[in-house]
Design a protein around this motif. Structure first.
Motif, PDB file in Angstrom:
ATOM      1  N   THR A  77     -13.835  -7.066   5.618  1.00 45.82           N
ATOM      2  CA  THR A  77     -12.666  -6.414   5.032  1.00 45.82           C
ATOM      3  C   THR A  77     -11.925  -5.600   6.081  1.00 45.82           C
ATOM      4  OG1 THR A  77     -13.744  -6.289   2.876  1.00 45.82           O
ATOM      5  CG2 THR A  77     -11.890  -4.811   3.254  1.00 45.82           C
ATOM      6  N   LEU A  78     -12.658  -4.840   6.877  1.00 42.85           N
ATOM      7  CA  LEU A  78     -12.041  -4.013   7.914  1.00 42.85           C
ATOM      8  C   LEU A  78     -11.345  -4.874   8.968  1.00 42.85           C
ATOM      9  CD1 LEU A  78     -14.914  -1.404   8.326  1.00 42.85           C
ATOM     10  CD2 LEU A  78     -12.691  -1.020   7.247  1.00 42.85           C
ATOM     11  N   VAL A 135      -7.991  -6.096   7.594  1.00 46.51           N
ATOM     12  CA  VAL A 135      -7.046  -4.970   7.533  1.00 46.51           C
ATOM     13  C   VAL A 135      -6.504  -4.668   8.929  1.00 46.51           C
ATOM     14  CG1 VAL A 135      -6.832  -2.502   7.096  1.00 46.51           C
ATOM     15  CG2 VAL A 135      -8.027  -3.956   5.452  1.00 46.51           C
ATOM     16  N   ALA A 167      -2.634  -5.098  10.291  1.00 49.18           N
ATOM     17  CA  ALA A 167      -1.927  -3.992  10.950  1.00 49.18           C
ATOM     18  C   ALA A 167      -1.324  -4.452  12.280  1.00 49.18           C
ATOM     19  CB  ALA A 167      -2.876  -2.820  11.170  1.00 49.18           C
ATOM     20  N   ALA A 198      -7.136  -9.947  -0.642  1.00 50.57           N
ATOM     21  CA  ALA A 198      -6.693  -8.628  -1.110  1.00 50.57           C
ATOM     22  C   ALA A 198      -7.139  -8.375  -2.546  1.00 50.57           C
ATOM     23  CB  ALA A 198      -5.172  -8.527  -1.005  1.00 50.57           C
ATOM     24  N   GLY A 214      -5.768 -12.119   9.476  1.00 50.79           N
ATOM     25  CA  GLY A 214      -4.894 -10.954   9.344  1.00 50.79           C
ATOM     26  C   GLY A 214      -3.732 -10.993  10.309  1.00 50.79           C
TER      27      GLY A 214
END
Length: 347
Positions: A41-42, A45, A49, A161, A305
Motif C-alpha cells: 500500500t505504501l 501511494v 505521489a 484504492a 503508482g
C-alpha cells in the motif's frame, strides 16, 4: 543486445526498487503497523505521489524499467508468494474454514461481476479487479488478476484504492463488532470463530493480523491461517478466470479461435506452495526469498503508482467506491451468516 537492454531498463528499475525499499522501511514503523498499512500500500501511494509530480520529467529515461517492474517483477513476485503457504495450512483450518473461504471468495467475486455493470455502470474488467481484490487478498490479487482481466493501470489503481479504503475501515470495525457481540451475550463467538470470520472476509493480510490481534493472539493465528487459505485459492481462481475469458471472447468473435491463455505465474505459485509444504527449502533460504518477494511486489506496486494519474482516478467517480462498499457490506453481513451456517452444518 543484452547490454543495451540493461542500460535502457536500469534507471526505471532502480527507481521502482528505491520506492519499494522506502515502503518496506516505512512499513516497519509502529504507527503505520497499527494502521495496518502494508509495504504494498505504501509503495503505490509513494508511486502515485511521484507519478503526479516529478516522474513525467523522468519518464523518457525510466519508463522501460518501470514497465519491466510492473509486468515481469509482478509475475515473479506472485510465484514467490507461494512460499508463504503450505498444504498443512489447509489442515489447520479444517473443512469448515476451507468451505467458508470457497463460498466467500466465489460469492464476492460473482456479486462484483453482476452488480458492478448493472448497478454502477462499470466496465466488466473494472468490476473483476475490484471483486478480486475484495474476494481474495487485496492489492496482490488485483495485480495478479490484471493480466487476465486486462484492465489497465488506471483501473488497477482504482481497484487498489477501494481495497485500501474498505479494508482499513473493516480492520477497525471488526474488533468493535466482536465487542458488541460479546456484550450482547453471544458467547458462542469465541476467539477462534472470530479469527475464521476475519480471515475469510477482510481484504489484506496486514489488516487481518491487526484485527485479529485486537481481540487475542489466538484470534490472530486462526485469522492468518484462514486468510492464507484464501491467498492459496488465487492460482485456481486465475486459471478458471482465464478459461472463462477465453470462452467468452470466442463467443464474441464467432468464426475465430482463441487459445486459452494460461497464467503460468499462477502455476508457479502452486508449485512453490507444494515445495514449501514438503519443507525442502532451508529456513534461511525461505526467509530470504520471502523478503525478496515482498520487495518485488512492492516494486510492482510502485511502478503501478508511477503510471497512475490522480485525474484518472477522479474521472472514475463514485461508482468503484459504491461497488466496493456493497462488497464490504456483503463480506461483513454475508460473511457472518456463512460462517454461522457452515458452523452449524459441520457441527
Amino acid at each position: 543486445m543484452f547490454i543495451p537492454y540493461i542500460r535502457k531498463t536500469l534507471p526505471g528499475l532502480a527507481l521502482t526498487l528505491l520506492l519499494a525499499t522506502a515502503a518496506l522501511l516505512l512499513a516497519t514503523l509502529p504507527a503505520l503497523q497499527k494502521l495496518g498499512l502494508s509495504a504494498l500500500t505504501l509503495a503505490i501511494v509513494g508511486g502515485i505521489a511521484l507519478g503526479n509530480s516529478v516522474y513525467p520529467m523522468l519518464a523518457p529515461r525510466c519508463d522501460s524499467g518501470v514497465q519491466l517492474a510492473k509486468q515481469r517483477l509482478l509475475r515473479l513476485g506472485i510465484v514467490l508468494f507461494g512460499l508463504r503457504l503450505t498444504l498443512q495450512d489447509i489442515a489447520a483450518v479444517g473443512p469448515a474454514g476451507v468451505l467458508i473461504d470457497v463460498v466467500m471468495l466465489s460469492s464476492t467475486f460473482l456479486l462484483a461481476c453482476w452488480i458492478g455493470p448493472r448497478w454502477f455502470g462499470l466496465e466488466r474488467d473494472s468490476a473483476m479487479l475490484i471483486g478480486a481484490g475484495s474476494a481474495i487478498c487485496g492489492a496482490a490479487a488485483v495485480l495478479a488478476t490484471e493480466p487476465v482481466a486486462r484492465g489497465g493501470a488506471e483501473k488497477v489503481a482504482v481497484a487498489v484504492a477501494t481495497v485500501v479504503v474498505f479494508g482499513t475501515l473493516g480492520m477497525f470495525l471488526y474488533p468493535g463488532l466482536y465487542a458488541l457481540a460479546q456484550a450482547a451475550g453471544l458467547h458462542g463467538l469465541d476467539s477462534r470463530h472470530f479469527g475464521l470470520f476475519a480471515g475469510s472476509t477482510l481484504h489484506e493480510v496486514a489488516q487481518v493480523v491487526a484485527a485479529g490481534r485486537a481481540v487475542s493472539e489466538q484470534a490472530a493465528e486462526v485469522a492468518v491461517i484462514a486468510k492464507m487459505m484464501r491467498v492459496m485459492m488465487l492460482a485456481p481462481f486465475l486459471l478458471l478466470l482465464s478459461a472463462f475469458q477465453a470462452r467468452r471472447e470466442r463467443g464474441d468473435t464467432a468464426g475465430t479461435t482463441r487459445r486459452l491463455t494460461i497464467p503460468w505465474f499462477a502455476v508457479g505459485f502452486v508449485v512453490l506452495a507444494g515445495v514449501n509444504s514438503l519443507g525442502w527449502l532451508p529456513p534461511a533460504w525461505r526467509a530470504g526469498l520471502l523478503q525478496l518477494d515482498t520487495l518485488l511486489l512492492a516494486a510492482a506496486m510502485g511502478a503501478l503508482g508511477l503510471h497512475t494519474q490522480v485525474s484518472a482516478i477522479r474521472r472514475a467517480g463514485l461508482a468503484p467506491l459504491g461497488l466496493a462498499a456493497c462488497l464490504c457490506g456483503w463480506l461483513i453481513v454475508g460473511g457472518a451468516l456463512v460462517n454461522a451456517g457452515v458452523g452449524v452444518l459441520l457441527k
